[in-house]
Design a protein around this motif. Structure first.
Motif, short mmCIF file in Angstrom:
data_model
loop_
_atom_site.label_atom_id
_atom_site.label_comp_id
_atom_site.label_asym_id
_atom_site.label_seq_id
_atom_site.Cartn_x
_atom_site.Cartn_y
_atom_site.Cartn_z
N TRP A 32 0.84 -1.19 0.00
CA TRP A 32 0.00 0.00 0.00
C TRP A 32 0.87 1.25 0.00
N ARG A 33 0.45 2.26 -0.75
CA ARG A 33 1.10 3.58 -0.72
C ARG A 33 0.32 4.43 0.27
N ILE A 34 1.05 5.06 1.17
CA ILE A 34 0.43 5.91 2.18
C ILE A 34 0.45 7.35 1.67
N GLU A 35 -0.69 7.97 1.60
CA GLU A 35 -0.80 9.31 1.04
C GLU A 35 -0.47 10.35 2.10
N ASN A 36 0.82 10.50 2.38
CA ASN A 36 1.29 11.49 3.35
C ASN A 36 1.46 12.84 2.66
N PRO A 37 1.18 13.92 3.34
CA PRO A 37 1.40 15.23 2.73
C PRO A 37 2.89 15.57 2.55
N GLN A 38 3.75 15.09 3.45
CA GLN A 38 5.17 15.46 3.39
C GLN A 38 5.95 14.57 2.43
N HIS A 39 5.73 13.27 2.48
CA HIS A 39 6.48 12.34 1.64
C HIS A 39 5.63 11.10 1.40
N GLN A 40 6.01 10.35 0.37
CA GLN A 40 5.26 9.13 0.07
C GLN A 40 5.88 7.95 0.80
N SER A 41 5.13 7.38 1.72
CA SER A 41 5.56 6.20 2.45
C SER A 41 4.82 4.98 1.89
N PHE A 42 5.35 3.82 2.20
CA PHE A 42 4.75 2.58 1.74
C PHE A 42 4.72 1.59 2.90
N ILE A 43 3.73 0.70 2.86
CA ILE A 43 3.64 -0.34 3.88
C ILE A 43 3.22 -1.63 3.21
N ARG A 44 3.81 -2.71 3.67
CA ARG A 44 3.50 -4.04 3.15
C ARG A 44 2.95 -4.89 4.28
N PHE A 45 1.77 -5.47 4.05
CA PHE A 45 1.16 -6.40 5.00
C PHE A 45 1.24 -7.80 4.40
#
Length: 125
Positions: A32-45
């Motif tokens: 999943w791509r996390i829609e952060n305002p500062q930077h694009q983070s990602f998380i894998r489950f």
């Protein structure tokens, strides 16, 4: 007879909750791509309960500089239209608790102590 009805009702409710839990787990597993305002983070489950958090796109592409932990579905809160799924992530330096509300098949609304954001599923080609 009364005990049989009570036992049947409890078994039925437990079965429905387990089915909902399994569907959510199947839904959540992936990247999943996390829609952060500062930077694009990602998380894998992962299906085995492992989670990997990538701070930015560079670390995600290289599969490095990641925080790892274990995730589990902690609670399902029944909503009037959509249920809320509470997920605990055990990781260092501190644990995180997210409230997930599915928006559609590839997007979820996520709330935590800081606020809310959206996760968008990454589709592999």
């Amino acid at each position: 007879m009364r005990y049989f009805v009570i036992f049947f009702f409890i078994a039925f409710v437990a079965g429905c909750m387990n089915q909902k839990e399994n569907k959510f787990k199947d839904f959540l597993v992936g990247e999943w791509r996390i829609e952060n305002p500062q930077h694009q983070s990602f998380i894998r489950f992962e299906g085995n309960g492992k989670t990997t958090y990538f701070l930015n796109q560079f670390s995600y592409r290289l599969d490095s500089l990641a925080e790892t932990g274990k995730w589990k579905l902690s609670e399902i809160r029944k909503g009037s239209e959509v249920d809320t799924f509470i997920v605990k992530i055990n990781k260092k330096p501190r644990n995180t608790v997210f409230k997930f509300i599915p928006v559609d098949k590839d997007r979820i609304k996520v709330m935590d102590d800081i606020g809310q954001t959206f996760f968008t599923r990454i589709k592999k080609e």
